[in-house]
Design a protein around this motif. Structure first.
Motif, PDB file in Angstrom:
ATOM      1  N   VAL A 278       3.921  12.001   6.902  1.00 42.71           N
ATOM      2  CA  VAL A 278       2.809  12.945   6.730  1.00 42.71           C
ATOM      3  C   VAL A 278       3.059  14.428   7.254  1.00 42.71           C
ATOM      4  CG1 VAL A 278       1.882  12.707   9.230  1.00 42.71           C
ATOM      5  CG2 VAL A 278       0.217  12.963   7.167  1.00 42.71           C
ATOM      6  N   LEU A 445       2.096   3.582   2.720  1.00 41.83           N
ATOM      7  CA  LEU A 445       0.962   4.573   3.245  1.00 41.83           C
ATOM      8  C   LEU A 445       0.436   4.008   4.458  1.00 41.83           C
ATOM      9  CD1 LEU A 445      -0.474   5.640   0.012  1.00 41.83           C
ATOM     10  CD2 LEU A 445       1.032   6.914   1.595  1.00 41.83           C
ATOM     11  N   THR A 446       0.231   2.655   4.592  1.00 39.20           N
ATOM     12  CA  THR A 446      -0.332   2.097   5.819  1.00 39.20           C
ATOM     13  C   THR A 446       0.569   2.351   6.881  1.00 39.20           C
ATOM     14  OG1 THR A 446      -1.508   0.289   4.464  1.00 39.20           O
ATOM     15  CG2 THR A 446      -1.515  -0.030   6.785  1.00 39.20           C
ATOM     16  N   SER A 449       0.363   6.180   7.588  1.00 33.66           N
ATOM     17  CA  SER A 449      -0.777   6.782   8.176  1.00 33.66           C
ATOM     18  C   SER A 449      -0.747   7.430   9.535  1.00 33.66           C
ATOM     19  CB  SER A 449      -2.131   5.784   7.963  1.00 33.66           C
ATOM     20  OG  SER A 449      -3.053   6.321   8.671  1.00 33.66           O
ATOM     21  N   CYS A 450      -1.218   8.501   9.876  1.00 32.31           N
ATOM     22  CA  CYS A 450      -1.133   8.995  11.263  1.00 32.31           C
ATOM     23  C   CYS A 450      -1.865   8.344  12.333  1.00 32.31           C
ATOM     24  CB  CYS A 450      -1.008  10.426  11.286  1.00 32.31           C
ATOM     25  SG  CYS A 450      -2.418  11.130  11.309  1.00 32.31           S
ATOM     26  N   CYS A 456      -8.856   6.239   6.864  1.00 26.39           N
ATOM     27  CA  CYS A 456      -7.443   6.021   6.612  1.00 26.39           C
ATOM     28  C   CYS A 456      -6.742   4.910   7.238  1.00 26.39           C
ATOM     29  CB  CYS A 456      -6.891   7.612   6.541  1.00 26.39           C
ATOM     30  SG  CYS A 456      -5.038   7.227   6.258  1.00 26.39           S
ATOM     31  N   ARG A 457      -7.069   5.176   8.614  1.00 29.19           N
ATOM     32  CA  ARG A 457      -6.331   4.150   9.441  1.00 29.19           C
ATOM     33  C   ARG A 457      -6.821   2.912   9.383  1.00 29.19           C
ATOM     34  NH1 ARG A 457      -7.909   5.998  14.850  1.00 29.19           N
ATOM     35  NH2 ARG A 457      -9.725   4.468  14.644  1.00 29.19           N
ATOM     36  N   LEU A 460      -6.881   1.655   4.772  1.00 29.96           N
ATOM     37  CA  LEU A 460      -5.784   1.246   4.133  1.00 29.96           C
ATOM     38  C   LEU A 460      -5.364  -0.060   4.832  1.00 29.96           C
ATOM     39  CD1 LEU A 460      -3.423   4.526   4.664  1.00 29.96           C
ATOM     40  CD2 LEU A 460      -4.693   3.491   2.559  1.00 29.96           C
ATOM     41  N   ALA A 494     -11.788  10.601   4.191  1.00 28.88           N
ATOM     42  CA  ALA A 494     -10.210  11.038   5.068  1.00 28.88           C
ATOM     43  C   ALA A 494      -9.999  12.501   5.460  1.00 28.88           C
ATOM     44  CB  ALA A 494      -9.118  10.394   4.221  1.00 28.88           C
ATOM     45  N   LEU A 498      -3.198  12.580   2.480  1.00 34.18           N
ATOM     46  CA  LEU A 498      -2.606  11.265   2.310  1.00 34.18           C
ATOM     47  C   LEU A 498      -3.712  10.289   2.144  1.00 34.18           C
ATOM     48  CD1 LEU A 498       0.075   9.894   4.551  1.00 34.18           C
ATOM     49  CD2 LEU A 498      -1.907   8.471   4.269  1.00 34.18           C
ATOM     50  N   GLY A 499      -4.859  10.540   3.134  1.00 33.86           N
ATOM     51  CA  GLY A 499      -5.976   9.602   2.852  1.00 33.86           C
ATOM     52  C   GLY A 499      -6.526   9.649   1.663  1.00 33.86           C
ATOM     53  N   ALA A 502      -4.595   8.275  -1.307  1.00 29.35           N
ATOM     54  CA  ALA A 502      -3.894   7.032  -1.148  1.00 29.35           C
ATOM     55  C   ALA A 502      -4.371   5.948  -1.820  1.00 29.35           C
ATOM     56  CB  ALA A 502      -4.097   6.503   0.306  1.00 29.35           C
TER      57      ALA A 502
END
Ligand code: SF4
Length: 525
Positions: A278, A445-446, A449-450, A456-457, A460, A494, A498-499, A502
């Motif tokens: 990310v 991606l999981t 994810s930040c 997203c957290r 995913l 998101a 990224l999210g 995704a």
């Protein structure tokens, strides 16, 4: 005459270091230092066939060269001007041999505007770059054009950012230029975290001055005093070449105060990523430059207005910057004459997966995906059929084989749900399972994810659980609809790209290969 030995990542893995040292030894042994020059170059692109060696001025091209071949190359080809048949590339389909680089099918249909010089210049030599006209565009910009004229030229050329979104670079430059601030920054995004992507590395290690020249021209147009190069920490060759390029540019008066006596001051600083995917996202990257955790922030205020230390910061990726000297040197009209109506110029593509010639290629926009796969890439190995083509890495999309006559074009690819991203193209043969493929992307991606935002957290993780059971044939009724629902929530809620993107690979996969997901639902469930 000179010998160019590819030192790109592919050739490095195939033992080019032994070839380079064999050339050094042989040149010394035969006392040919004054007659024969050895150039250790960036990536030639033909990674599948390495280690690769080109001999100039004849343009003779040898593939799969071993250290043991070197004395013969020197004696027979460089001095004797004879071709060594066994080192010449042979087409696996037709059996045809190509003595010259320009005749090899892999190179024939390419338009190598950005990486063509990789085979000709020693990437560590500023003199080689200047020798092919390098820094001429900078001099033209500084002494013959106003900053406004440079900006207008980039806008007129319709240069679109090559990092993924395809946003008009000139408009972005203009936003930073017009922002009111005492300090402005320009940034090279060389993070390139997309799985399968090596395009930026091919330019940056092979021709670092072209990126630097583009950046200085951009800084002049935007009114920036300082630049940042943000790049990968894991390639010693990349690091060395960038540092060397900057040192040499300073020594030649191309960076620092009063560049070339023009009165324009500009210098750069190098920052390395911390191995987190990310951190390639623009706001996260800028935080990383500030020395903070690379976490994205909401972008209701764009980074082009408020970026590094809240100052206007224009970020473009490596390939975008490398286009700038070409536009200034040859003019916007020339540039706008290449490509399609809305995608101008050429594009680097990283070819991987089930393809005969994996490597880095550069083609004119408008070239079809079929031409890239079959004419340049050599088709699918082992007599298999093509099933799908995936663009854009973990946040991209796949198109089925029936759509490969789609031209390479930002908008045309988006329409078929296979957005180009930065240009990583993965080829999949008939044995590929699309559910497994998406499981791979989602796992990636999981992990990356930040965790800053909930959709997203958590989203995913839940999607991955469903995909895992579908890929094992243990899916439940309603699983596909559940995936679609979570995917929708992610795209709208998101925090960062990224999210938001995704679930794009999943969406495009469901559009074309839904039956494979349905097959994963347990019959008794
Ligand atoms: Fe972090 Fe994902 Fe939210 Fe982006 S979308 S901020 S990567 S948790």
């Amino acid at each position: 005459s000179y010998i160019s030995v590819c030192a790109g990542t592919g050739c490095l893995g195939l033992g080019n270091e032994a070839v380079i040292s064999a050339f050094e030894t042989e040149i010394k042994k035969q006392s040919l230092e004054a007659k024969v020059e050895l150039r250790v170059t960036g990536c030639h692109g033909f990674c599948e066939q390495g280690p690769n060696v080109a001999i100039y001025p004849e343009d003779i091209y040898y593939t799969q060269v071993a250290a043991g071949d070197v004395p013969e190359i020197i004696t027979r080809t460089v001095l004797g001007k004879k071709v060594i048949d066994r080192l010449v590339y042979t087409d696996p389909h037709t059996g045809e041999k190509s003595v010259y680089q320009s005749d090899i099918p892999f190179y024939k249909k390419q338009m190598r505007q950005l990486i063509g010089n990789n085979t000709r210049i020693d990437s560590r030599s500023i003199d080689d770059y200047i020798g092919i006209g390098g820094y001429g565009a900078l001099s033209k910009a500084l002494f013959e054009m106003t900053p406004e004229q440079v900006l207008d030229e980039v806008k007129k050329a319709n240069l679109r950012g090559r990092g993924g979104g395809g946003f008009a670079a000139g408009r972005k430059w203009e936003t930073t230029r017009n922002a009111q601030a005492d300090v402005k920054y320009v940034i090279v995004n060389g993070h390139e975290g997309e799985p399968g992507a090596t395009m930026d590395r091919a330019i940056f290690t092979g021709n670092p001055h072209s990126v630097l020249e583009g950046l200085i021209i951009g800084a002049y147009a935007i009114g920036a005093q300082k630049g940042f190069i943000y790049t990968r920490h894991d390639s010693p060759q990349l690091k060395n070449n960038i540092y060397l390029a900057i040192d040499k540019a300073r020594e030649y008066g191309l960076l620092g105060d009063n560049i070339l006596g023009s009165g324009f001051d500009f210098d750069v600083e190098v920052h390395f990523d911390v191995g987190i995917f990310v951190s390639g996202e623009s706001s996260a990257l800028m935080r990383s430059i500030e020395g903070k955790n690379p976490e994205p922030r909401p972008k209701y205020i764009r980074t082009s207005v408020s970026g590094v230390w809240d100052k206007p910061s224009n970020l473009n990726n490596v390939e975008t910057w490398a286009n700038v000297p070409l536009i200034i040197d040859k003019g916007a009209d020339w540039y706008a004459g290449i490509g399609t109506e809305h995608s101008k110029g050429s594009k680097l593509i990283s070819l991987s997966g089930n393809i005969v010639n994996s490597g880095v290629v550069e083609v004119e926009f408008g070239t079809t995906i079929r031409e890239i796969i079959y004419d340049i890439g050599g088709g699918i190995p082992n007599g298999k059929k093509l099933k799908a083509v995936h663009f854009g890495g973990a946040m991209g999309g796949s198109m089925p084989a029936s759509l490969i006559d789609t031209p390479l074009d930002f908008d045309a690819l988006k329409e078929v749900s296979a957005p180009m991203g930065a240009g990583a193209l993965m080829v999949m043969d008939e044995d590929t399972n699309m559910v497994d493929m998406n499981r791979f992307f989602l796992e990636f991606l999981t992990n990356e994810s930040c965790g800053k935002c909930v959709p997203c957290r958590e989203g995913l993780k839940q999607m991955l659980k469903v995909l895992i059971r579908l890929s094992k044939g243990e899916g439940k009724q309603g699983d596909i609809e559940l995936l679609e629902e979570i995917a929708e929530v992610l795209s709208v809620s998101a925090l960062c790209s990224l999210g938001k993107t995704a679930s794009d690979p999943l969406k495009s996969s469901l559009r074309y290969f839904r039956d494979e997901y349905e097959a994963g639902i347990k019959k008794t469930a």
